[in-house]
Every structure is written in C-alpha cells, then in structure tokens.
Design a protein around this motif. Structure first.
Motif, PDB file in Angstrom:
ATOM      1  N   ASN A  69     -12.219  15.746   3.335  1.00  0.00           N
ATOM      2  CA  ASN A  69     -12.156  14.473   4.051  1.00  0.00           C
ATOM      3  C   ASN A  69     -11.369  13.409   3.288  1.00  0.00           C
ATOM      4  N   THR A  70     -11.305  13.552   1.962  1.00  0.00           N
ATOM      5  CA  THR A  70     -10.553  12.566   1.183  1.00  0.00           C
ATOM      6  C   THR A  70      -9.121  12.448   1.694  1.00  0.00           C
ATOM      7  N   GLY A  71      -8.471  13.598   1.897  1.00  0.00           N
ATOM      8  CA  GLY A  71      -7.085  13.580   2.335  1.00  0.00           C
ATOM      9  C   GLY A  71      -6.924  13.467   3.844  1.00  0.00           C
ATOM     10  N   ARG A  72      -8.012  13.299   4.569  1.00  0.00           N
ATOM     11  CA  ARG A  72      -7.937  13.217   6.024  1.00  0.00           C
ATOM     12  C   ARG A  72      -8.359  11.850   6.540  1.00  0.00           C
ATOM     13  N   ASN A  73      -8.748  10.969   5.624  1.00  0.00           N
ATOM     14  CA  ASN A  73      -9.369   9.736   6.105  1.00  0.00           C
ATOM     15  C   ASN A  73      -8.338   8.633   6.300  1.00  0.00           C
ATOM     16  N   THR A  74      -8.770   7.595   6.992  1.00  0.00           N
ATOM     17  CA  THR A  74      -7.859   6.506   7.354  1.00  0.00           C
ATOM     18  C   THR A  74      -7.957   5.349   6.368  1.00  0.00           C
ATOM     19  N   THR A  75      -8.616   5.560   5.272  1.00  0.00           N
ATOM     20  CA  THR A  75      -8.572   4.780   4.025  1.00  0.00           C
ATOM     21  C   THR A  75      -8.997   3.305   4.132  1.00  0.00           C
ATOM     22  N   ILE A  76      -9.837   2.993   5.080  1.00  0.00           N
ATOM     23  CA  ILE A  76     -10.288   1.603   5.150  1.00  0.00           C
ATOM     24  C   ILE A  76     -11.355   1.360   4.087  1.00  0.00           C
ATOM     25  N   VAL A  77     -11.123   0.333   3.279  1.00  0.00           N
ATOM     26  CA  VAL A  77     -12.047  -0.053   2.210  1.00  0.00           C
ATOM     27  C   VAL A  77     -12.579  -1.439   2.564  1.00  0.00           C
ATOM     28  N   ARG A  78     -13.894  -1.572   2.636  1.00  0.00           N
ATOM     29  CA  ARG A  78     -14.493  -2.866   3.008  1.00  0.00           C
ATOM     30  C   ARG A  78     -15.940  -2.876   2.554  1.00  0.00           C
ATOM     31  N   SER A  79     -16.582  -4.036   2.617  1.00  0.00           N
ATOM     32  CA  SER A  79     -17.987  -4.106   2.196  1.00  0.00           C
ATOM     33  C   SER A  79     -18.816  -4.941   3.164  1.00  0.00           C
ATOM     34  N   ASN A  80     -18.321  -5.137   4.388  1.00  0.00           N
ATOM     35  CA  ASN A  80     -19.028  -6.020   5.335  1.00  0.00           C
ATOM     36  C   ASN A  80     -20.112  -5.263   6.094  1.00  0.00           C
ATOM     37  N   TYR A  81     -21.062  -4.714   5.345  1.00  0.00           N
ATOM     38  CA  TYR A  81     -22.118  -3.915   5.950  1.00  0.00           C
ATOM     39  C   TYR A  81     -23.267  -4.786   6.448  1.00  0.00           C
ATOM     40  N   LEU A  82     -24.355  -4.138   6.834  1.00  0.00           N
ATOM     41  CA  LEU A  82     -25.423  -4.847   7.535  1.00  0.00           C
ATOM     42  C   LEU A  82     -26.656  -5.085   6.664  1.00  0.00           C
ATOM     43  N   THR A  83     -26.985  -4.112   5.803  1.00  0.00           N
ATOM     44  CA  THR A  83     -28.161  -4.277   4.950  1.00  0.00           C
ATOM     45  C   THR A  83     -27.725  -4.852   3.597  1.00  0.00           C
ATOM     46  N   PRO A  84     -28.557  -5.681   2.983  1.00  0.00           N
ATOM     47  CA  PRO A  84     -28.203  -6.224   1.659  1.00  0.00           C
ATOM     48  C   PRO A  84     -27.930  -5.100   0.652  1.00  0.00           C
ATOM     49  N   GLU A  85     -28.697  -4.000   0.734  1.00  0.00           N
ATOM     50  CA  GLU A  85     -28.499  -2.871  -0.188  1.00  0.00           C
ATOM     51  C   GLU A  85     -27.102  -2.282   0.008  1.00  0.00           C
ATOM     52  N   GLY A  86     -26.727  -2.101   1.281  1.00  0.00           N
ATOM     53  CA  GLY A  86     -25.417  -1.539   1.602  1.00  0.00           C
ATOM     54  C   GLY A  86     -24.296  -2.469   1.156  1.00  0.00           C
ATOM     55  N   VAL A  87     -24.433  -3.745   1.443  1.00  0.00           N
ATOM     56  CA  VAL A  87     -23.368  -4.702   1.103  1.00  0.00           C
ATOM     57  C   VAL A  87     -23.149  -4.729  -0.409  1.00  0.00           C
ATOM     58  N   LYS A  88     -24.249  -4.769  -1.181  1.00  0.00           N
ATOM     59  CA  LYS A  88     -24.146  -4.795  -2.650  1.00  0.00           C
ATOM     60  C   LYS A  88     -23.423  -3.555  -3.161  1.00  0.00           C
ATOM     61  N   PHE A  89     -23.827  -2.415  -2.614  1.00  0.00           N
ATOM     62  CA  PHE A  89     -23.275  -1.129  -3.043  1.00  0.00           C
ATOM     63  C   PHE A  89     -21.769  -1.060  -2.751  1.00  0.00           C
ATOM     64  N   TYR A  90     -21.390  -1.364  -1.508  1.00  0.00           N
ATOM     65  CA  TYR A  90     -19.971  -1.254  -1.148  1.00  0.00           C
ATOM     66  C   TYR A  90     -19.145  -2.350  -1.821  1.00  0.00           C
ATOM     67  N   ASP A  91     -19.761  -3.495  -2.068  1.00  0.00           N
ATOM     68  CA  ASP A  91     -19.039  -4.565  -2.777  1.00  0.00           C
ATOM     69  C   ASP A  91     -18.691  -4.119  -4.204  1.00  0.00           C
ATOM     70  N   THR A  92     -19.631  -3.419  -4.841  1.00  0.00           N
ATOM     71  CA  THR A  92     -19.338  -2.886  -6.179  1.00  0.00           C
ATOM     72  C   THR A  92     -18.147  -1.942  -6.113  1.00  0.00           C
ATOM     73  N   SER A  93     -18.076  -1.161  -5.041  1.00  0.00           N
ATOM     74  CA  SER A  93     -16.978  -0.213  -4.899  1.00  0.00           C
ATOM     75  C   SER A  93     -15.645  -0.927  -4.688  1.00  0.00           C
ATOM     76  N   VAL A  94     -15.659  -1.961  -3.826  1.00  0.00           N
ATOM     77  CA  VAL A  94     -14.422  -2.714  -3.580  1.00  0.00           C
ATOM     78  C   VAL A  94     -13.905  -3.298  -4.888  1.00  0.00           C
ATOM     79  N   ARG A  95     -14.821  -3.829  -5.700  1.00  0.00           N
ATOM     80  CA  ARG A  95     -14.397  -4.419  -6.978  1.00  0.00           C
ATOM     81  C   ARG A  95     -13.805  -3.361  -7.908  1.00  0.00           C
ATOM     82  N   LEU A  96     -14.421  -2.175  -7.920  1.00  0.00           N
ATOM     83  CA  LEU A  96     -13.862  -1.087  -8.739  1.00  0.00           C
ATOM     84  C   LEU A  96     -12.479  -0.695  -8.210  1.00  0.00           C
TER      85      LEU A  96
END
Ligand SMILES: Cc1cc2nc3c(=O)[nH]c(=O)nc-3n(C[C@H](O)[C@H](O)[C@H](O)COP(=O)(O)OP(=O)(O)OC[C@H]3O[C@@H](n4cnc5c(N)ncnc54)[C@H](O)[C@@H]3O)c2cc1C
Lengths: 413, 91
Positions: A69-96
């Motif tokens: 799936n890595t080479g098949r994905n449409t590569t959208i990177v974002r952190s605007n999720y719905l749960t505080p746990e999700g937002v924190k997690f994806y925000d850490t990823s965006v920063r990395l």
C-alpha cells in the motif's frame, strides 16, 4: 559516438547509486525481525537502530520494497482527525514528516498544500466544526471556512457542483501535505541499512513459531530464523499473519482504488476532499491529478481494479471540475486496505509475547509512517507501548474502548 | 460488470446488492462470557477463503446468503437464508 556510450555501459566508474545491498543469506538469529518492507516496517527498523541502538534486525519483504500500500497510496498527510488521541498522534507524524527529508538526507518532495474537506450538507458542516474545535484544542491549525475562501484557493471549482450538491463550506487544514511515497520507503530503508539492519526482498514469511506463548522464530522462503521479537507490519496481509498465531482481530480487507490523469499544467495547489461526492484530488509535482474514492463495497483480497470505480469517480470529479471532461485517466490501481470498525489503527502488544502488531491502517496509514515506526520501535525495544498509542491497542475491542475516527477517516485519507 | 445470482430475481449486477458481512452464529448472550461476547461483536475471520456472507438485493428488499471465495471473488452458491437460520436456532 555510440562507442563512447558503450564504454559507459561497461565501466564500473559510475555505478548505479544503490540504497542498500542485500546480504546473501539470513543470519541464524536476529534480535528482532520485521515482516513487511513497506514504509511502516522500514521506519520501525530505522528507529530501532537510530533511537534504541538495536541493529541486529532483519526486514523481510515478500515482494519489493514499497510494493504494497505504501507505493499505491495517494500520499495525503494531515492531522485533522476527530478524537484528541488521534489528532495528537497524527500531529506528531506530520511534524516528523516536516523534518524527514533532512533526517533521511533524501528529497521526499514533501509539499505542504493546505487541505480542504468540503461540506455539502448541514450535518457535514457540523462534523467540520467539531473537528475544528478538537484540532484547535490540541494545537493543530484547522478551521471552518466558507465558499468564498474555497473559491479563492481554487477558482476553478464549480461551487454548486452542477447544482447537485452545492458546497456550503469546508474544514481547512493548513499543514495538509503530499509526498513521494516510494521515496519515504527507500529513505527509511537506506537509513536502516546504514545503521546495520539487514533488508531482504523476495523473502516471504510462511509461519511464526511459538513456545509457551512466546515467539521463538519464523519459517521463511529463505529458511528458519530464531528470534524472540517479531513485528508484523503487513497492512492488507495482516489477517494471514494473525491467523498463523490464532490471534483474532476485527480487521477485514477491502480494496481501495486510485487513479491518475495525464499530466497537466499546474493549476491545483491545494488538496480537496469531498466526503459526500466520495472523491479527493491533488496535483502531483509531475502535473498529474491524483484521485481516489471510497472503499470498494465488499471484502476482497485482491488488487484488481474496476471500471465501476473510474466511472463513478469521473462523474463526481466532473461535478466539481466540468472543465476536466477531456482529460484522460492514464493509470488506475488498487491496494488492499486493512479496515477496522472504528477507523483507528491496531498497534502494540498482542496476547503472544514478543509478537507486535502494526496494522489496521486501512485507507489512512501513509501519513502515520514516521510516527508508527517510532512508536513501534519503542514498543519493541521496551516491550511496552508508549502512551501515545495506548488508544490503538488490540485489547480495546475486548474493553469496548473504541477510538471512533470514522467521521474524519472515511474518504479523506 | 460482476453478476450475482439472486434466488428470487435471477442474475443481477452486483451494484444492486449491499454487502452485509460474514454469516456468523450468535453465542447465547445470557450464558457466554464477556470475552466471547466481545469477540463476537468485534472480531472477524479476516483471512481469504470461501465464506458464507449476507447480501441484500436492495431493489427487491431480499436478504440472501452467498458462498464466495474472498480471495478470488468467485461465487460458489447463493440461496435464501431460511435454511441456515433455521439450523442456527436449533443449535
Ligand atoms: C489507493 C490507496 C490510497 C491511499 N491513500 C492514502 C492517503 O492519501 N493517505 C494516507 O495516509 N494513507 C493512504 N492509504 C493507506 C496507506 O497506503 C497504508 O495504510 C500504508 O501505506 C500502509 O503501509 P505499511 O508499510 O503498513 O504497509 P504496506 O506498504 O502494504 O507494506 C506491507 C508489506 O508487507 C509485505 N508482506 C505481506 N505479507 C508478507 C509476508 N508473509 N512475508 C513478507 N512480507 C510480507 C507486502 O508485500 C508489503 O510490501 C491509501 C491506500 C490505498 C490502497
């Protein structure tokens, strides 16, 4: 002239730049073995070596690196999720991700575009306001905008969508980005290799051996490996691996398809997503429109693509951009999405000691490649999952503590 | 286009159907353990293979069972659910 060219072909003076060299054979034992040479597996190997000094590690990939799936994905990177746990997690990823080209010393074409999730109904607007509030609370830049702001960022859009589904507003997410997917996999592979990790392509894991509830090794197409720690990072193949150990999970596999158009002059510099129209679109650095839709409607372990998909997607894209009617779709493909009922991943420890799971990445896991690599490496090194991924543990399903991300995850990958 | 054979309406395009997931038997909620109940609610047999599945033919409002290989997408049989639901209530 041709002779001079021929000289270059045979000369060893300018060899192909190789990202890593594959050893001739497996070692008899490793401190940890990672199944799956996608972005997640390779990132975990990289951070195991870099953050924890664990380098006696093998990554086993049954095909080629990034071919899942890595080479098949449409590569959208974002952190605007719905749960505080999700937002924190994806925000850490965006920063990395923002620092990753430098960290890996490789141009990942990481491009911050801004991301609009379009709302065509009042109930969608309500979800956008909800997400904006949660995001703001956690410190992520997302806010609700009206049709005028959308038109300013993308004057080409038909804001009434052909009169079928007028756009009422959107959730705007400033850090929304795209990147080169295979570069992410290869960058992590090179970084891991440079620190001593062995990477094997065309090497399939057939079986995982346990004794007294603990991992003791694996059978592979290249022979047996003794190890006490195994990470499964195989996305759409996860049920086949968990079946080897009799571990039950809620994961169901459904294909997710995408396509690209012929290259065009640059005209779209944001990322647009519409949940109601089931489409999302961005323009790649090559000028192609990269487009995707929602999941295929039923379980299937296959990467076949369908005419239904391009037909449905084209109809909706033309609602938004009627001027694209003569642009050709040049490629379409599918990946196998490992779906969970709450649209959150499954990460961390399992009932088998030494067997760690990084799965349930469905349609949304590319953006999490850096943070999942980092947190899974820590989980493996310390045999304990960090707080950041506590809400994603497998046992949440036994505890009825689901992490409901559907409102932020479906369609808008 | 993929065709699914509805026992009532004959061969129909698969786009007329809604996938209802794997056919599963419910444990007795009064006697089973919390763990078994959570397993029933959330977990699925996710690997590829021939499975019995619920499918709903939307235009005619008909629920059917299809036996389908989730690896190859081949449909082996379709039939009305009464035969297996009857079996299940006697279990
Ligand atoms: C069409 C599409 C669009 C998507 N768009 C987005 C997006 O815009 N944004 C986003 O964040 N996410 C998106 N995703 C999701 C994202 O692609 C995945 O969640 C993510 O890439 C998963 O990465 P991975 O490294 O875990 O898995 P993969 O990249 O799938 O790697 C797993 C690897 O494991 C290997 N493997 C499997 N079984 C074995 C075995 N037995 N032995 C050895 N190797 C094995 C496979 O060959 C594969 O290479 C999309 C997915 C698809 C299909």
């Amino acid at each position: 002239m041709p002779l001079r060219l021929l000289k270059y072909a045979f000369s060893k003076e300018h060899p192909d730049p190789a990202f890593f060299t594959q050893p001739d054979s497996l070692k008899h034992s490793y401190d940890a073995v990672i199944i799956g040479g996608g972005g997640h597996g390779l990132a975990a190997a990289y951070y195991l070596a870099k953050d924890h000094g664990i380098t006696n590690v093998a990554v086993l990939e049954k095909g080629y690196l990034g071919g899942g799936n890595t080479g098949r994905n449409t590569t959208i990177v974002r952190s605007n999720y719905l749960t505080p746990e999700g937002v924190k997690f994806y925000d850490t990823s965006v920063r990395l991700f923002q620092e990753l080209s430098e960290d890996l010393n490789l141009n990942l074409f990481y491009s911050t575009r801004g991301h609009f999730t379009l709302a065509h109904t009042e109930s969608a607007m309500r979800t956008m306001r909800w997400r904006a509030e949660v995001n703001k609370h956690v410190g992520v830049e997302s806010y609700v905008v009206g049709p005028d702001d959308i038109l300013k960022a993308c004057p080409q859009i038909d804001i009434s969508c052909g009169g079928n589904a007028p756009i009422l507003g959107a959730l705007y997410h400033a850090p929304g980005s795209i990147a080169r997917h295979d570069a992410v996999a290869w960058g992590y592979a090179r970084g891991a290799y440079q620190r001593g990790v062995d990477i094997f392509q065309s090497t399939e894991v057939w079986d995982i051996k346990t004794s007294g509830g603990k991992v003791v090794g694996l059978n592979t197409s290249r022979g047996f490996i003794a190890t006490n720690k195994v990470l499964s990072a195989v996305a759409g193949f996860t049920p086949r691996i968990t079946d080897m150990l009799g571990i039950r999970t809620p994961i169901v596999i459904q294909p997710l398809q995408a396509c690209v158009t012929e290259p065009m002059k640059p005209w779209l510099d944001t990322i647009l997503v519409s949940g109601s129209l089931h489409v999302y679109v961005s323009q790649s650095s090559r000028g192609e429109l990269v487009m995707g839709a929602s999941l295929d409607p039923y379980e299937l372990h296959s990467t076949r693509s369908t005419l239904d998909f391009v037909e449905g997607l084209s109809g909706h894209i033309l609602d938004m951009f009627p001027f694209l009617s003569n642009v050709k779709v040049v490629r379409q493909w599918a990946g196998m999405a490992d779906m969970t009922p709450d649209f959150a991943p499954i990460m961390g420890k399992t009932p088998i000691e030494g067997f760690y799971l990084d799965a349930g990445w469905g349609t949304w896991g590319f953006k999490a490649t850096p943070v999942s690599g980092k947190t899974m490496a820590e989980t493996i090194a310390k045999d304990q999952a960090p707080e950041l991924i506590h809400s994603f543990r497998l046992s949440r399903f036994e505890d009825y503590e689901l992490t409901g991300e559907k409102g932020a995850a479906s369609v808008g990958h | 286009m993929k065709i699914l054979h509805c026992p009532i309406n004959g061969p129909r395009p698969i786009s007329e159907f809604i996938f209802g997931g794997e056919y599963r038997t419910m444990p007795d909620p009064d006697t089973c353990s919390d763990k078994d109940w959570a397993d029933y609610v959330h977990n699925r047999s996710g690997g590829p293979g021939v499975k019995k599945e619920w499918w709903y033919h939307a235009p005619s409002g008909t629920w059917i069972i299809a036996e389908r290989d989730t690896g190859s997408d081949q449909v082996m049989a379709t039939y009305l659910p009464n035969s297996i639901t009857k079996e299940a209530t006697h279990e």
